[in-house]
Write an enzyme that holds these catalytic residues in place. Structure first.
Site, PDB file in Angstrom:
ATOM      1  N   ASP A 192      24.187  54.014  42.968  1.00 41.16           N
ATOM      2  CA  ASP A 192      24.300  55.402  43.425  1.00 41.16           C
ATOM      3  C   ASP A 192      25.171  55.549  44.675  1.00 41.16           C
ATOM      4  OD1 ASP A 192      22.569  56.039  41.354  1.00 41.16           O
ATOM      5  OD2 ASP A 192      20.790  55.819  42.631  1.00 41.16           O
ATOM      6  N   LYS A 209      30.115  56.013  42.631  1.00 38.37           N
ATOM      7  CA  LYS A 209      31.175  55.415  41.798  1.00 38.37           C
ATOM      8  C   LYS A 209      31.813  56.472  40.897  1.00 38.37           C
ATOM      9  CE  LYS A 209      27.931  52.672  40.259  1.00 38.37           C
ATOM     10  NZ  LYS A 209      26.867  52.861  41.252  1.00 38.37           N
ATOM     11  N   HIS A 219      25.996  58.708  36.716  1.00 36.77           N
ATOM     12  CA  HIS A 219      27.196  58.931  37.532  1.00 36.77           C
ATOM     13  C   HIS A 219      27.508  60.417  37.572  1.00 36.77           C
ATOM     14  CE1 HIS A 219      28.539  54.490  36.715  1.00 36.77           C
ATOM     15  NE2 HIS A 219      27.354  54.583  37.281  1.00 36.77           N
ATOM     16  N   THR A 244      18.605  44.714  38.042  1.00 38.74           N
ATOM     17  CA  THR A 244      18.766  45.099  36.649  1.00 38.74           C
ATOM     18  C   THR A 244      19.035  43.828  35.839  1.00 38.74           C
ATOM     19  OG1 THR A 244      19.801  46.686  35.158  1.00 38.74           O
ATOM     20  CG2 THR A 244      21.256  45.645  36.793  1.00 38.74           C
ATOM     21  N   PRO A 261      12.748  60.143  44.236  1.00 36.42           N
ATOM     22  CA  PRO A 261      13.348  60.154  45.566  1.00 36.42           C
ATOM     23  C   PRO A 261      13.905  58.765  45.876  1.00 36.42           C
ATOM     24  CG  PRO A 261      10.948  60.500  45.681  1.00 36.42           C
ATOM     25  CD  PRO A 261      11.304  60.409  44.239  1.00 36.42           C
ATOM     26  N   GLY A 306      34.656  59.609  51.595  1.00 36.41           N
ATOM     27  CA  GLY A 306      34.029  60.766  50.957  1.00 36.41           C
ATOM     28  C   GLY A 306      33.422  61.676  52.004  1.00 36.41           C
ATOM     29  N   VAL A 307      33.779  62.974  51.948  1.00 36.79           N
ATOM     30  CA  VAL A 307      33.242  63.935  52.924  1.00 36.79           C
ATOM     31  C   VAL A 307      32.494  65.078  52.247  1.00 36.79           C
ATOM     32  CG1 VAL A 307      34.910  63.377  54.740  1.00 36.79           C
ATOM     33  CG2 VAL A 307      35.483  65.129  53.033  1.00 36.79           C
TER      34      VAL A 307
END
Ligand code: GDP
Ligand code: IMO
Ligand code: MG
Length: 424
Positions: free
Chosen positions: A20, A23, A48, A239, A304, A413-414
């Site tokens: 998370d 991607k 995704h 996983t 959560p 990333g913003v």
């Protein structure tokens, strides 16, 4: 653009934490310029998310390039595919008027994931009582177990329903499924599903190889994250596949030494869903602030997400395992308003530096951490389009990360939207 800037014909996009990291967003953005987007590992445990023009898409099995009409999307041989989930994703695409015919491909060597795998996943979790892994209950572990045990079904088997029947008969006995499921019904549903997806099934290794040799630009889309990798993650809270760089190669047949560029996705803080150790976890109001500001609830299960500081000590090891050439630091905007930011820089076990989270609780209890503290920022950065527009405190944070990991942060990333990404 991005392929040319990175001087690469193939780009791998890999999560470097516990999944998370964001991607899907970067894959979608770069896919604008790509001919192929290929998923290699995992199944519908992945979620995704892409936001564009006010619309939200969450893909579980579908490669995140599907929103671009010219981009071919491949579900690679390393994936475990629950056909009904895929059909639902196709329905959602139909509803959004996105045409995927002729550009969606499923590897004939990918594994078929059945409803009973999900059932077995749930049962196994229940039996673990207080030691639950906290899986997504999407059947991932059981499906990979069947693959590794060589009993599982692959898509190429579906051409021969007699073979499918005999394999299922074996699995029904092995897992004692006869009270819960009816073999004839399972078979008939499978036959029906097969009819709906048959046209997409191909020799994906051939497809990717041919495309690459023709000069086509390819994105390899990682699923899950490095710390969930079956070999390199926090075992057993992981996983069931290799979610690091090696998995992209085995899961697609694309040689690892031809990977042109590896972009590691790193969230500006850390999150984890499910059980397992998380040394940087914040179970206080700052943790809650990160969860609220970052909307940290699972895209697949809605659970959560646990939140904590950025852990550079473990990331350092991941950078090497994944061969990371550049970093996309995501969700920097979420840190807004947190007065002091911390990052973990070192783990010491009995005074000696270690480079991973110890598996034993007794050792974890003895670990001491070294941290670094930074001034936070209060400015809203969600409209920043260039590095120089970012507050100095944010720049300092980024530069420390680069210096520490010795990898450039090329993308920042913003915000969640396609447009909210700074290219540096
Ligand atoms: P993935 O599994 O790695 O693709 O990530 P997810 O989609 O499960 O979770 C990442 C979440 O963060 C999604 O809801 C994204 O829309 C969102 N996101 C991605 N990048 C950014 C970012 O830079 N800022 C903010 N605020 N949200 C982001
Ligand atoms: P994306 O691709 C976050 C976690 C589960 C659980 C463990 C095992 O969206 O980043 P599994 O169902 O795979 O057997 O669960 O792994 N997990 C993820 N956490 N993002 C993911 O994928 C995940 N895929 C698996 O929460 O702890
Ligand atoms: Mg996700």
């Amino acid at each position: 653009m991005v392929f040319a800037d990175l001087n690469a014909q193939s780009i791998a996009i890999l999560g470097c934490q516990w999944g998370d990291e964001g991607k899907g967003k970067l894959v979608d953005i770069i896919a604008e310029d790509a001919d192929y987007v290929v998923r290699a590992t995992g199944g519908a445990n992945a979620g995704h998310t892409i936001y564009t023009n006010g619309q939200k898409f969450v893909f579980h099995l579908m490669p995140s390039g599907i929103l671009h009409q010219h981009t071919h999307c491949v579900i690679g041989n390393g994936c475990v595919v629950h056909i009904e989930t895929l059909l639902k994703e196709l329905e959602n695409l139909n509803a959004a008027n996105i045409d995927y015919k002729g550009r969606l491909f499923i590897s004939d060597q990918a594994s078929v994931l059945f409803d009973f795998h999900k059932h077995l996943d749930g049962q196994s979790e229940q039996n673990l009582k207080t030691k639950k892994i906290g899986t997504t209950k999407r059947g991932i572990g059981p499906a990979y177990t069947d693959k590794i045990s060589r009993f599982g079904l692959k898509f190429h088997d579906l051409k021969d329903m007699n073979l499918v029947r005999s394999k299922l008969e074996y699995l029904f006995v092995k897992y004692d499924l006869n009270t819960e499921y009816n073999l004839d019904e399972v078979l008939s549903e499978l036959e029906q599903h097969y009819g709906l997806i048959q046209e997409y099934i191909v020799d994906s290794v051939d497809l990717i190889q041919t495309a690459y040799k023709q000069g086509k630009k390819v994105i390899f889309e990682g699923a899950n994250g490095a710390l969930l990798d079956i070999d390199h993650g926090t075992f057993p809270y992981v996983t069931s596949s290799n979610s690091t760089l090696g998995g992209l190669a085995t899961g697609t047949g694309f040689p690892v030494n031809k990977m042109g560029h590896v972009c590691g996705i790193v969230k500006a803080y850390t999150t984890r869903v499910g059980g397992g150790p998380f040394p940087a976890e914040l179970e206080d109001e700052v943790g809650q602030q990160l969860r609220d500001q970052g909307h940290e609830y699972g895209s697949t299960t809605g659970r959560p997400r646990r939140c904590g500081w950025l852990d550079l000590a473990i990331l350092k090891r991941v950078m090497f395992i994944n061969g990371v050439d550049s970093i996309n630091l995501t969700k920097l905007d979420v840190l807004m308003g947190i007065p002091k930011l911390q990052v973990i820089t070192k783990y010491l076990l009995d005074g000696k530096e270690i480079h991973r989270v110890p598996e034993l609780q007794s050792e974890r209890d003895r670990v001491e951490f070294q941290t670094e503290e930074f001034e936070g920022f209060t400015e809203d950065i969600s409209r920043c389009q260039s590095y120089s527009e970012l507050p100095l405190a944010a720049q300092k944070y980024i530069e420390f990360i680069e210096e520490f990991l010795q990898v450039p942060v090329k993308f920042i990333g913003v915000g969640k939207d396609r447009t909210q990404l700074i290219f540096r």
